[in-house]
Design a protein around this motif. Structure first.
Motif, mmCIF file in Angstrom:
data_model
loop_
_atom_site.group_PDB
_atom_site.id
_atom_site.type_symbol
_atom_site.label_atom_id
_atom_site.label_comp_id
_atom_site.label_asym_id
_atom_site.label_seq_id
_atom_site.Cartn_x
_atom_site.Cartn_y
_atom_site.Cartn_z
ATOM 1 N N ARG A 163 15.102 42.129 9.103
ATOM 2 C CA ARG A 163 15.772 41.150 8.242
ATOM 3 C C ARG A 163 15.906 39.810 8.953
ATOM 4 N N GLU A 164 16.262 39.860 10.227
ATOM 5 C CA GLU A 164 16.407 38.634 10.998
ATOM 6 C C GLU A 164 15.052 37.952 11.179
ATOM 7 N N GLU A 165 14.012 38.743 11.359
ATOM 8 C CA GLU A 165 12.665 38.188 11.497
ATOM 9 C C GLU A 165 12.240 37.489 10.208
ATOM 10 N N MET A 166 12.567 38.104 9.062
ATOM 11 C CA MET A 166 12.248 37.497 7.780
ATOM 12 C C MET A 166 13.034 36.212 7.579
ATOM 13 N N ARG A 167 14.309 36.237 7.938
ATOM 14 C CA ARG A 167 15.144 35.043 7.807
ATOM 15 C C ARG A 167 14.577 33.898 8.632
ATOM 16 N N ARG A 168 14.206 34.202 9.871
ATOM 17 C CA ARG A 168 13.653 33.165 10.752
ATOM 18 C C ARG A 168 12.354 32.596 10.181
ATOM 19 N N ALA A 169 11.507 33.468 9.638
ATOM 20 C CA ALA A 169 10.248 33.018 9.056
ATOM 21 C C ALA A 169 10.496 32.116 7.850
ATOM 22 N N LYS A 170 11.460 32.476 7.002
ATOM 23 C CA LYS A 170 11.793 31.653 5.838
ATOM 24 C C LYS A 170 12.318 30.286 6.268
ATOM 25 N N LEU A 171 13.178 30.281 7.280
ATOM 26 C CA LEU A 171 13.733 29.012 7.751
ATOM 27 C C LEU A 171 12.665 28.160 8.426
ATOM 28 N N ARG A 172 11.731 28.791 9.127
ATOM 29 C CA ARG A 172 10.625 28.034 9.716
ATOM 30 C C ARG A 172 9.779 27.396 8.612
ATOM 31 N N PHE A 173 9.521 28.154 7.553
ATOM 32 C CA PHE A 173 8.774 27.626 6.416
ATOM 33 C C PHE A 173 9.512 26.435 5.806
ATOM 34 N N LEU A 174 10.818 26.580 5.615
ATOM 35 C CA LEU A 174 11.629 25.514 5.044
ATOM 36 C C LEU A 174 11.642 24.292 5.959
ATOM 37 N N PHE A 175 11.733 24.536 7.261
ATOM 38 C CA PHE A 175 11.710 23.453 8.237
ATOM 39 C C PHE A 175 10.365 22.724 8.178
ATOM 40 N N ASN A 176 9.265 23.480 8.168
ATOM 41 C CA ASN A 176 7.936 22.876 8.103
ATOM 42 C C ASN A 176 7.779 22.015 6.853
ATOM 43 N N MET A 177 8.381 22.473 5.749
ATOM 44 C CA MET A 177 8.263 21.766 4.487
ATOM 45 C C MET A 177 8.832 20.346 4.575
ATOM 46 N N HIS A 178 9.858 20.193 5.417
ATOM 47 C CA HIS A 178 10.498 18.888 5.544
ATOM 48 C C HIS A 178 10.096 18.140 6.811
ATOM 49 N N ASP A 179 9.442 18.821 7.723
ATOM 50 C CA ASP A 179 8.877 18.150 8.894
ATOM 51 C C ASP A 179 7.468 17.698 8.511
ATOM 52 N N THR A 180 7.403 16.691 7.684
ATOM 53 C CA THR A 180 6.139 16.300 7.065
ATOM 54 C C THR A 180 5.139 15.698 8.043
ATOM 55 N N ASP A 181 5.635 15.102 9.135
ATOM 56 C CA ASP A 181 4.705 14.505 10.096
ATOM 57 C C ASP A 181 4.378 15.459 11.246
ATOM 58 N N ASN A 182 4.896 16.696 11.169
ATOM 59 C CA ASN A 182 4.570 17.743 12.148
ATOM 60 C C ASN A 182 4.902 17.317 13.578
ATOM 61 N N ASP A 183 6.067 16.641 13.740
ATOM 62 C CA ASP A 183 6.457 16.221 15.086
ATOM 63 C C ASP A 183 7.530 17.121 15.690
ATOM 64 N N GLY A 184 7.881 18.222 14.994
ATOM 65 C CA GLY A 184 8.856 19.167 15.526
ATOM 66 C C GLY A 184 10.293 18.832 15.225
ATOM 67 N N THR A 185 10.526 17.796 14.424
ATOM 68 C CA THR A 185 11.898 17.432 14.042
ATOM 69 C C THR A 185 11.925 17.003 12.577
ATOM 70 N N ILE A 186 13.107 17.099 11.973
ATOM 71 C CA ILE A 186 13.322 16.529 10.648
ATOM 72 C C ILE A 186 14.467 15.537 10.752
ATOM 73 N N THR A 187 14.442 14.508 9.933
ATOM 74 C CA THR A 187 15.459 13.463 9.996
ATOM 75 C C THR A 187 16.779 13.967 9.419
ATOM 76 N N LEU A 188 17.847 13.229 9.693
ATOM 77 C CA LEU A 188 19.159 13.607 9.174
ATOM 78 C C LEU A 188 19.174 13.575 7.649
ATOM 79 N N ASP A 189 18.539 12.581 7.054
ATOM 80 C CA ASP A 189 18.502 12.506 5.589
ATOM 81 C C ASP A 189 17.738 13.690 4.999
#
Length: 212
Positions: A109-135
Motif C-alpha cells: 500500500r505504501e509503495e502504491m501511495r509513493r508511486a501515485k504521489l510521484r506521478f502527481l509530482f511529475n505532472m506538476h514538475d513540467t520542466d523536469n528539474d526535480g522541483t515544483i513551485t509553491l503556486d
C-alpha cells in the motif's frame, strides 16, 4: 514504445496484469477503449486525447494529457517526453489511477501511495528539474482536497494556503526557497489520503469503478 497487435494474446495480457495490477478483464476493457480512442491505430497521440469530452472541464486537463507522454511515468527511469504511445504505456499510466485492493500488505500500500504521489509530482514538475513551485503545490493540494469530496472548494483553498505556509517553514528563514522536492512533497502530503481519491473520468468510464 510498447506496441501491441490489434488483438493482444493471453500471454501479453497476463504480462501486463503482473506489471500494472489490472485484472485480465480490466485490461480487455481498457484495450477496447484504447482502440476506440486511436481509431484502431497501434499508437495514440496528444490530439487523440483532446477529443475526450470528460477532460474538457478538468482544470488540469493539459497536465493529464501530457502525463501519458512523459517517459518518467513509464516506470523505466526515463526522461523527456514522446510523441506517441502504445497500449502498454497507456495502460501503465492508467494504473496510477487504480485503487488499492483489500488484500495487499501495508508495504504494498505504501509503495502504491509513493508511486501515485510521484506521478502527481511529475505532472506538476513540467520542466523536469526535480522541483515544483509553491503556486503549483498550492494548486495540487486544492485539487486533491476538493475532488476527494472531504471538503468544499473554499475550505480546500484555505487549507492550501495554510499548506504553503507549512512549506515555507521547511527551509531556513534566511534561505532562498526555489521549489519543493519530491521528498518534501511526500512529507507535506503525509496526512492526505491519496490511494483511493486519485481518479479521473476517462472515456465515459469512471476509474474509481474500473480500477478497483
Amino acid at each position: 514504445m510498447g506496441s501491441f497487435q490489434s488483438f493482444p494474446d493471453d500471454h501479453q495480457y497476463r504480462t501486463l496484469s503482473e506489471k500494472t495490477g489490472f485484472s485480465l478483464k480490466q485490461i480487455g476493457i481498457l484495450h477496447n477503449r484504447f482502440k476506440q480512442l486511436s481509431q484502431n491505430e497501434e499508437t495514440l497521440r496528444r490530439d487523440d486525447f483532446k477529443t475526450i469530452q470528460d477532460l474538457e472541464s478538468n482544470p488540469i486537463r493539459s497536465q493529464i494529457i501530457e502525463a501519458f507522454f512523459d517517459r518518467r511515468n513509464f516506470k523505466k527511469d526515463g526522461v523527456g517526453s514522446v510523441e506517441e504511445i502504445g497500449f502498454e504505456e497507456f495502460l501503465t499510466v492508467m494504473s496510477y489511477f487504480r485503487a488499492p485492493t483489500h488484500h495487499i500488505t501495508e508495504e504494498q500500500r505504501e509503495e502504491m501511495r509513493r508511486a501515485k504521489l510521484r506521478f502527481l509530482f511529475n505532472m506538476h514538475d513540467t520542466d523536469n528539474d526535480g522541483t515544483i513551485t509553491l503556486d503549483e503545490y498550492r494548486h495540487v493540494v486544492e485539487e486533491l482536497l476538493s475532488r476527494s469530496g472531504a471538503v468544499g472548494r473554499e475550505t480546500a483553498k484555505g487549507i492550501a494556503d495554510a499548506a504553503m505556509l507549512e512549506v515555507a517553514n521547511i527551509s531556513a528563514p534566511d534561505e532562498f526557497y526555489e521549489g519543493i522536492t519530491f521528498e518534501q512533497f511526500l512529507k507535506i502530503l503525509k496526512g492526505v489520503e491519496i490511494e483511493t481519491s486519485m481518479h479521473i473520468r476517462f472515456l465515459n468510464m469512471d476509474t474509481t469503478a474500473l480500477c478497483k
